[in-house]
Scaffold this motif. Structure first.
Motif, short mmCIF file in Angstrom:
data_model
loop_
_atom_site.label_atom_id
_atom_site.label_comp_id
_atom_site.label_asym_id
_atom_site.label_seq_id
_atom_site.Cartn_x
_atom_site.Cartn_y
_atom_site.Cartn_z
N ILE A 12 0.87 -1.27 -0.03
CA ILE A 12 -0.17 -0.01 0.13
C ILE A 12 0.91 1.17 0.06
CG2 ILE A 12 -1.74 1.23 1.28
CD1 ILE A 12 -2.80 -1.37 2.46
N ASP A 13 0.80 2.04 -1.15
CA ASP A 13 1.32 3.32 -1.09
C ASP A 13 0.28 4.21 -0.42
OD1 ASP A 13 3.55 4.68 -1.61
OD2 ASP A 13 3.02 5.49 -3.66
N TRP A 14 0.82 4.83 0.60
CA TRP A 14 0.00 5.70 1.44
C TRP A 14 0.17 7.18 1.23
CZ3 TRP A 14 -4.21 4.52 4.15
CH2 TRP A 14 -4.64 5.31 5.27
N GLY A 66 2.16 -4.69 3.50
CA GLY A 66 3.17 -3.72 3.58
C GLY A 66 2.66 -2.11 3.34
N MET A 67 2.82 -1.27 4.51
CA MET A 67 1.92 -0.06 4.19
C MET A 67 3.28 0.90 4.53
SD MET A 67 -1.30 -0.01 6.67
CE MET A 67 -1.93 1.63 5.60
N ASP A 68 3.49 1.80 3.40
CA ASP A 68 4.62 2.67 3.21
C ASP A 68 4.41 4.02 4.13
OD1 ASP A 68 6.80 3.74 2.41
OD2 ASP A 68 5.85 4.70 0.46
N LEU A 69 4.49 3.68 5.44
CA LEU A 69 4.38 4.65 6.40
C LEU A 69 5.18 4.51 7.55
CD1 LEU A 69 2.13 3.39 8.83
CD2 LEU A 69 0.76 4.18 6.74
N VAL A 200 -1.51 -10.18 8.42
CA VAL A 200 0.02 -9.47 9.26
C VAL A 200 0.18 -8.15 8.40
CG1 VAL A 200 2.22 -9.41 10.18
CG2 VAL A 200 1.13 -11.50 10.27
N ILE A 201 0.27 -7.05 9.07
CA ILE A 201 0.61 -5.78 8.55
C ILE A 201 1.82 -5.36 9.09
CG2 ILE A 201 -0.03 -3.16 8.44
CD1 ILE A 201 -2.80 -4.08 8.76
N CYS A 202 2.71 -4.72 8.20
CA CYS A 202 4.09 -4.18 8.44
C CYS A 202 4.55 -3.04 7.69
CB CYS A 202 5.15 -5.29 8.11
SG CYS A 202 5.38 -5.66 6.21
N GLU A 203 5.28 -2.22 8.24
CA GLU A 203 5.86 -1.11 7.79
C GLU A 203 6.85 -1.34 6.81
OE1 GLU A 203 9.03 2.41 9.26
OE2 GLU A 203 7.38 1.59 10.63
N ILE A 204 6.69 -0.76 5.59
CA ILE A 204 7.70 -0.92 4.57
C ILE A 204 8.10 0.68 4.05
CG2 ILE A 204 6.80 -3.37 3.32
CD1 ILE A 204 5.22 -1.32 1.32
N TYR A 205 9.18 0.45 3.20
CA TYR A 205 9.82 1.85 2.60
C TYR A 205 10.07 1.24 1.21
CZ TYR A 205 12.97 5.79 2.64
OH TYR A 205 13.71 7.07 2.12
N PHE A 287 10.27 -3.33 7.64
CA PHE A 287 10.46 -4.68 7.28
C PHE A 287 11.39 -4.66 5.78
CE2 PHE A 287 9.76 -8.59 4.42
CZ PHE A 287 10.10 -9.45 5.38
N GLY A 288 12.34 -5.27 6.24
CA GLY A 288 13.40 -5.00 5.05
C GLY A 288 14.81 -4.25 5.47
N ALA A 289 14.85 -3.53 6.48
CA ALA A 289 15.51 -2.76 6.88
C ALA A 289 16.30 -3.66 7.98
CB ALA A 289 15.58 -1.50 7.80
#
Length: 290
Positions: A12-14, A66-69, A200-205, A287-289
């Motif tokens: 999700i691009d937020w 993954g939510m971009d925030l 599951v929701i996670c933060e993404i960049y 997630f991913g960092a």
């Protein structure tokens, strides 16, 4: 974690922009395998409330979202989100509840009431050169995960900074309202750990996903089907089937969904070296960092 733990991968691009519907919001889903990710409701201009409703009511039970925030604010650097304020929350879930309570009367998951709060405004840099006395100067305060992002070559902004085209503060704060309002319909990693079942929701960049697809941090944005398909190919995905110019939000969502499908299988990304129980509970992680 079982390799079959997740079967749907949603990016999700937020957006934290003012108003109801936003061209900056895009959703894409990839399924297990290598089929091209697909836009969810192509052509639709989403509202933040509609994204909340989708996550609450329509999410597959085996989804990784993954939510971009930013899912939280800095805590570790000063031992609290709002040090010096008697009511500062103790953890991320309390922070989400506080933000949603302060902004309860504000439509579209807006956060102006928080930003202009008589006590909390001191912690933010706001438009018009209004830097709060507790902002901290310079670029502002950062979470531990944002230091990890920097080591990877990314250029994160402080979630306390609300000024500039690249700021992510308002989008992150509005996202925290959404996470509170999900009311347990999905777990949020790493705040809730990683349960054996359920969405599951996670933060993404999205820059991290673009870099994994062969882009650089400074060239992470894609605006054509040719660029999109090149990135998907680098991630082992079939081409999108799209043609011509595209908006960067759609490209971000599609590429990140394909990346999330791959990244979810890497156990190292679920256990970054600096992610302690305390960090998970308060600041969360991207997630991913690593």
């Amino acid at each position: 974690m079982s390799p079959d733990r997740f079967g749907h991968f949603i990016a999700i691009d937020w957006s934290g922009a003012a108003g109801e519907r936003h061209k900056g919001i895009a959703l894409a889903m990839a399924s297990r395998g290598n089929a091209a990710p697909m836009t969810i409701r192509p052509g639709h201009r989403w509202s933040r409330t509609e994204v909340l409703e989708y996550l609450r009511d329509d999410l597959p039970g085996d989804a990784l979202v993954g939510m971009d925030l930013g899912i939280s604010l800095p805590f570790a650097d000063r031992g609290g989100f709002f040090p010096g304020w008697a009511e500062t929350p103790e953890n991320a879930r309390e922070l989400w509840a506080l933000i949603d309570d302060i902004c309860a009367d504000e439509p579209h998951l807006g956060v102006s009431a928080l930003v202009d709060h008589p006590d909390l405004s001191a912690y933010f840099r706001r438009h018009g050169g209004r830097e709060g006395a507790r902002f901290g100067g310079g670029q502002g305060r950062f979470r531990v995960t944002e230091a990890a992002q920097r080591r990877m070559g990314c250029k994160p902004y402080s979630n306390f900074n609300l000024v500039g085209a690249a700021q992510v503060g308002k989008s992150s704060l509005s996202g925290m309202r959404l996470l509170h309002r999900l009311e347990g319909r999905a777990s949020v990693w790493p705040v809730d750990g990683l349960p054996d079942k359920g969405p599951v929701i996670c933060e993404i960049y999205t820059t991290i996903a673009a870099m994994a697809a062969g882009r650089t941090a400074s060239r992470s944005k894609m605006r054509s089907a040719a660029e999109l398909n090149e990135a998907l190919h680098a991630l082992g995905s079939a081409p999108s089937g799209l043609a011509g110019p595209l908006d960067d939000h759609t490209c971000d969502a599609l590429v990140t969904a394909a990346w999330l499908r791959n990244a979810a299988q890497d156990p190292r990304l679920w256990h970054p070296r600096e992610l302690s129980d305390e960090i998970a509970r308060t600041e969360g992680w991207t997630f991913g960092a690593h």
